[in-house]
Design an enzyme around this catalytic site. Structure first.
Site, PDB file in Angstrom:
ATOM      1  N   LYS A 253       0.841  -1.207   0.000  1.00 50.55           N
ATOM      2  CA  LYS A 253       0.000   0.000   0.000  1.00 50.55           C
ATOM      3  C   LYS A 253       0.867   1.246   0.000  1.00 50.55           C
ATOM      4  O   LYS A 253       0.612   2.197  -0.733  1.00 50.55           O
ATOM      5  CB  LYS A 253      -0.885  -0.005   1.254  1.00 50.55           C
ATOM      6  CG  LYS A 253      -1.626   1.281   1.481  1.00 50.55           C
ATOM      7  CD  LYS A 253      -2.459   1.238   2.746  1.00 50.55           C
ATOM      8  CE  LYS A 253      -1.791   1.867   3.935  1.00 50.55           C
ATOM      9  NZ  LYS A 253      -1.641   3.326   3.878  1.00 50.55           N
ATOM     10  N   ASN A 254       1.905   1.243   0.847  1.00 50.37           N
ATOM     11  CA  ASN A 254       2.697   2.461   1.006  1.00 50.37           C
ATOM     12  C   ASN A 254       3.629   2.710  -0.165  1.00 50.37           C
ATOM     13  O   ASN A 254       4.324   3.721  -0.189  1.00 50.37           O
ATOM     14  CB  ASN A 254       3.493   2.428   2.320  1.00 50.37           C
ATOM     15  CG  ASN A 254       2.572   2.632   3.504  1.00 50.37           C
ATOM     16  OD1 ASN A 254       1.384   2.927   3.338  1.00 50.37           O
ATOM     17  ND2 ASN A 254       3.109   2.480   4.707  1.00 50.37           N
TER      18      ASN A 254
ATOM     19  N   ARG B 261      -4.619  10.432   2.971  1.00 53.31           N
ATOM     20  CA  ARG B 261      -3.538  11.360   3.289  1.00 53.31           C
ATOM     21  C   ARG B 261      -2.437  11.318   2.234  1.00 53.31           C
ATOM     22  O   ARG B 261      -1.782  12.331   1.959  1.00 53.31           O
ATOM     23  CB  ARG B 261      -2.980  10.974   4.665  1.00 53.31           C
ATOM     24  CG  ARG B 261      -2.433  12.126   5.428  1.00 53.31           C
ATOM     25  CD  ARG B 261      -1.690  11.673   6.674  1.00 53.31           C
ATOM     26  NE  ARG B 261      -0.455  12.422   6.776  1.00 53.31           N
ATOM     27  CZ  ARG B 261      -0.373  13.634   7.287  1.00 53.31           C
ATOM     28  NH1 ARG B 261      -1.428  14.231   7.773  1.00 53.31           N
ATOM     29  NH2 ARG B 261       0.782  14.264   7.318  1.00 53.31           N
TER      30      ARG B 261
ATOM     31  N   ASP C 259      -3.678  19.277   9.972  1.00 55.51           N
ATOM     32  CA  ASP C 259      -2.391  19.893   9.653  1.00 55.51           C
ATOM     33  C   ASP C 259      -2.597  21.346   9.247  1.00 55.51           C
ATOM     34  O   ASP C 259      -3.506  21.658   8.524  1.00 55.51           O
ATOM     35  CB  ASP C 259      -1.733  19.187   8.465  1.00 55.51           C
ATOM     36  CG  ASP C 259      -1.245  17.817   8.843  1.00 55.51           C
ATOM     37  OD1 ASP C 259      -1.576  16.865   8.146  1.00 55.51           O
ATOM     38  OD2 ASP C 259      -0.543  17.715   9.861  1.00 55.51           O
TER      39      ASP C 259
HETATM   40  C1  UD1 Z   1       4.555   6.720   6.091  1.00 51.26           C
HETATM   41  C2  UD1 Z   1       3.605   5.557   6.009  1.00 51.26           C
HETATM   42  C3  UD1 Z   1       3.214   5.075   7.399  1.00 51.26           C
HETATM   43  C4  UD1 Z   1       4.445   4.793   8.232  1.00 51.26           C
HETATM   44  C5  UD1 Z   1       5.387   5.985   8.222  1.00 51.26           C
HETATM   45  C6  UD1 Z   1       6.703   5.722   8.941  1.00 51.26           C
HETATM   46  C7  UD1 Z   1       2.378   5.941   3.971  1.00 51.26           C
HETATM   47  C8  UD1 Z   1       1.069   6.251   3.329  1.00 51.26           C
HETATM   48  N1  UD1 Z   1       2.400   5.939   5.301  1.00 51.26           N
HETATM   49  O1  UD1 Z   1       3.848   7.810   6.686  1.00 51.26           O
HETATM   50  O2  UD1 Z   1       2.425   3.889   7.262  1.00 51.26           O
HETATM   51  O3  UD1 Z   1       4.051   4.539   9.565  1.00 51.26           O
HETATM   52  O4  UD1 Z   1       5.702   6.362   6.859  1.00 51.26           O
HETATM   53  O5  UD1 Z   1       7.324   4.609   8.397  1.00 51.26           O
HETATM   54  O6  UD1 Z   1       3.365   5.637   3.310  1.00 51.26           O
HETATM   55  N2  UD1 Z   1       6.885  14.614  10.328  1.00 51.26           N
HETATM   56  C9  UD1 Z   1       7.017  15.957  10.599  1.00 51.26           C
HETATM   57  N3  UD1 Z   1       7.029  16.829   9.543  1.00 51.26           N
HETATM   58  C10 UD1 Z   1       6.926  16.432   8.247  1.00 51.26           C
HETATM   59  C11 UD1 Z   1       6.801  15.047   7.982  1.00 51.26           C
HETATM   60  C12 UD1 Z   1       6.783  14.152   9.045  1.00 51.26           C
HETATM   61  O7  UD1 Z   1       7.125  16.363  11.745  1.00 51.26           O
HETATM   62  O8  UD1 Z   1       6.957  17.284   7.340  1.00 51.26           O
HETATM   63  C13 UD1 Z   1       6.838  13.643  11.444  1.00 51.26           C
HETATM   64  C14 UD1 Z   1       5.483  12.949  11.543  1.00 51.26           C
HETATM   65  O9  UD1 Z   1       4.572  13.713  12.294  1.00 51.26           O
HETATM   66  C15 UD1 Z   1       5.859  11.651  12.220  1.00 51.26           C
HETATM   67  C16 UD1 Z   1       7.263  11.361  11.673  1.00 51.26           C
HETATM   68  O10 UD1 Z   1       7.744  12.615  11.172  1.00 51.26           O
HETATM   69  O11 UD1 Z   1       5.951  11.835  13.612  1.00 51.26           O
HETATM   70  C17 UD1 Z   1       7.311  10.312  10.585  1.00 51.26           C
HETATM   71  O12 UD1 Z   1       6.497  10.690   9.518  1.00 51.26           O
HETATM   72  P1  UD1 Z   1       6.734  10.190   8.015  1.00 51.26           P
HETATM   73  O13 UD1 Z   1       7.954   9.342   7.927  1.00 51.26           O
HETATM   74  O14 UD1 Z   1       6.639  11.383   7.140  1.00 51.26           O
HETATM   75  O15 UD1 Z   1       5.476   9.260   7.789  1.00 51.26           O
HETATM   76  P2  UD1 Z   1       4.448   9.290   6.597  1.00 51.26           P
HETATM   77  O16 UD1 Z   1       5.157   9.458   5.303  1.00 51.26           O
HETATM   78  O17 UD1 Z   1       3.325  10.214   6.927  1.00 51.26           O
END
Ligand code: UD1
Length: 423
Positions: free
Chosen positions: A23-24, A93, A117
């Site tokens: 999925k991801n 998302r 957000d």
């Molecule tokens: C993706 C996956 C999710 C997985 C995660 C970590 C998808 C659709 N989802 O989510 O299943 O759990 O990776 O492996 O692929 N953060 C910030 N600022 C930003 C971006 C992120 O503070 O601009 C923080 C987030 O709040 C979170 C952490 O960084 O605490 C990790 O987020 P991120 O790695 O970006 O996860 P996703 O891409 O949203």
């Protein structure tokens, strides 16, 4: 009553399952198809609602999207639209992943902000900072993020504060069409992210360092459509591995890639599981009650946060005490209260959960709050005495196609009850 899963616990799971595409990865591949006019075909596509939402989003941008049983073809026009509406973004998302490709190709993009957000706040700030470094002007208006780069993008040196998967994806999918060279330090290394990088390379992008913390991207003027097979889903594989270990079962997981799950499989082995490679996957067996295991979630190659509910469920019935530390998403312990309803002994302090294993859980109605928490609760239901109802099970279907049916094929007493929600 909306659909829920009814589980009668106590069966040891035995048999074979096949793992779907990730999925991801697939949602990001679909968004990245926007980078080139023409027809891109993606196969090994999982049968989940989110693929439908992303298809709808791309259709509204002017693409012709055709889904067959396990593939999706996306015919991208020369002048696609540039706006992703709130009604779809709120459901998915990963819609935010169209931002980088649209602004890189069209010089303009408008994407609704996902709920909760605000611009600059935690959640998308790394995405925006990275795109700004490439010369994109970003502001928010009426709930939309508006990205503009009328003169195109220019390569830059970008250092991420945290190896965010989503931010690395958005920056990468913009930088591939920027003028000059971009470096991204502290980049994500998740296998699903590497799959996106390989997809982009097959479209003609020049990317070095995939799977390492430093990416170097030499921008090219145009990309071309491609055909790509989605990587298999490591979180689904890991979930089956935990299901085998928790139920003291024996599951052969076709398509499971052990190399994407080194730390979770090591942890399962220390809990007592016997893990072997097969011709096209892995086999996980467990004879005895699992031993408890301490785990800290971390970005890849660390223990994935998406398997954290499974490891808490395993520890809930393991022999001994364990600490599980969540380092990626705060608030991911919400489902612990549901596990406590099943008789688990867990106390949470900040981002640590302390778990004292009990011999057996006790079935009860519980609520799935998200995809992975839902799967963790189903595993707990499988090792509970009596009946467990996992409500709001539509969450689980978003990440695990035909989960109930696959569990039945492994011998579990699981049935879908209630009314399926329209998608
Ligand atoms: C993706 C996956 C999710 C997985 C995660 C970590 C998808 C659709 N989802 O989510 O299943 O759990 O990776 O492996 O692929 N953060 C910030 N600022 C930003 C971006 C992120 O503070 O601009 C923080 C987030 O709040 C979170 C952490 O960084 O605490 C990790 O987020 P991120 O790695 O970006 O996860 P996703 O891409 O949203």
């Amino acid at each position: 009553m909306p659909e829920h899963l009814r589980i009668v616990g106590g069966t040891r799971l035995h048999g074979e399952v096949s793992v779907c595409g990730a999925k991801n990865s697939v949602l990001k591949l679909m968004a990245a198809a926007l980078l080139a006019p023409g027809k891109t075909t993606i196969s090994n596509v999982p049968d989940i609602a989110d693929v439908g939402y992303m298809s709808e989003l791309l259709t509204r941008l002017g693409c012709t999207v055709v889904r067959t049983s396990n593939a999706v073809s996306i015919d991208v026009p020369h002048n696609p639209g540039h706006k992703a509406d709130y009604d779809l973004v709120r459901k998915l998302r990963a819609s935010i992943n169209v931002l980088g490709p649209l602004v890189a190709r069209l010089g303009t993009a408008e994407v609704a902000l996902p709920g909760g957000d605000a611009i600059g706040s935690r959640g998308l700030d790394f995405h925006f900072k990275g795109l700004e470094a490439l010369g994109v002007k970003i502001h928010s208006e009426h709930g939309y993020v508006i990205a503009e780069a009328p003169n195109g993008l220019t390569g830059a040196e970008i250092v991420l504060d945290f190896p965010s998967v989503g931010a690395t994806e958005n920056i990468l999918t913009a930088a591939v069409l920027a003028k000059g060279t971009t470096t991204i330090d502290n980049a994500a290394r998740e296998p699903d992210f590497v799959d996106l990088g390989e997809f982009l390379i097959s479209m003609g992008a020049q990317i070095e360092g995939l799977g390492t913390p430093t990416l170097t991207i030499h921008g090219v003027p145009n990309l071309h459509p491609t055909d790509h097979v989605t990587i298999s889903d490591r979180i689904v594989t890991g979930t089956w591995a935990f299901a085998a270990a928790m139920t003291r079962g024996d599951i052969t997981i076709h398509g499971g890639r052990a190399k994407d799950l080194e730390i979770p499989l090591e942890k399962l082995a220390s809990a007592g599981a016997i893990i072997t490679s097969t011709a096209d996957g892995i086999r996980v067996r467990m004879e005895n009650r699992p031993q408890s295991i301490d785990v800290s979630t971390l970005p890849y190659p660390g223990f994935p946060t998406d398997l954290q509910p499974m490891v808490i469920s395993l520890n809930a019935i393991a022999d001994g005490n364990a600490i599980v530390t969540e380092n990626v998403f705060e608030g991911r312990f919400m489902f612990v209260n549901e596990l406590i309803r099943l008789g688990a002994h867990i106390s949470v302090d900040g981002h640590h959960a302390a778990i004292r294993g009990v011999e057996q859980l006790s079935g009860a109605p519980v609520i799935a709050t998200d995809i992975r928490a839902g799967a963790g609760l189903v595993l707990a239901g499988l090792v509970s005495d009596g009946v467990t109802l996992v409500e709001d099970s539509f969450h689980i279907d978003r990440g695990y196609p035909h989960f109930a049916e696959q569990l039945q094929a492994l011998g579990a007493d699981v049935t879908r009850e209630g009314r399926k929600l329209a998608q």
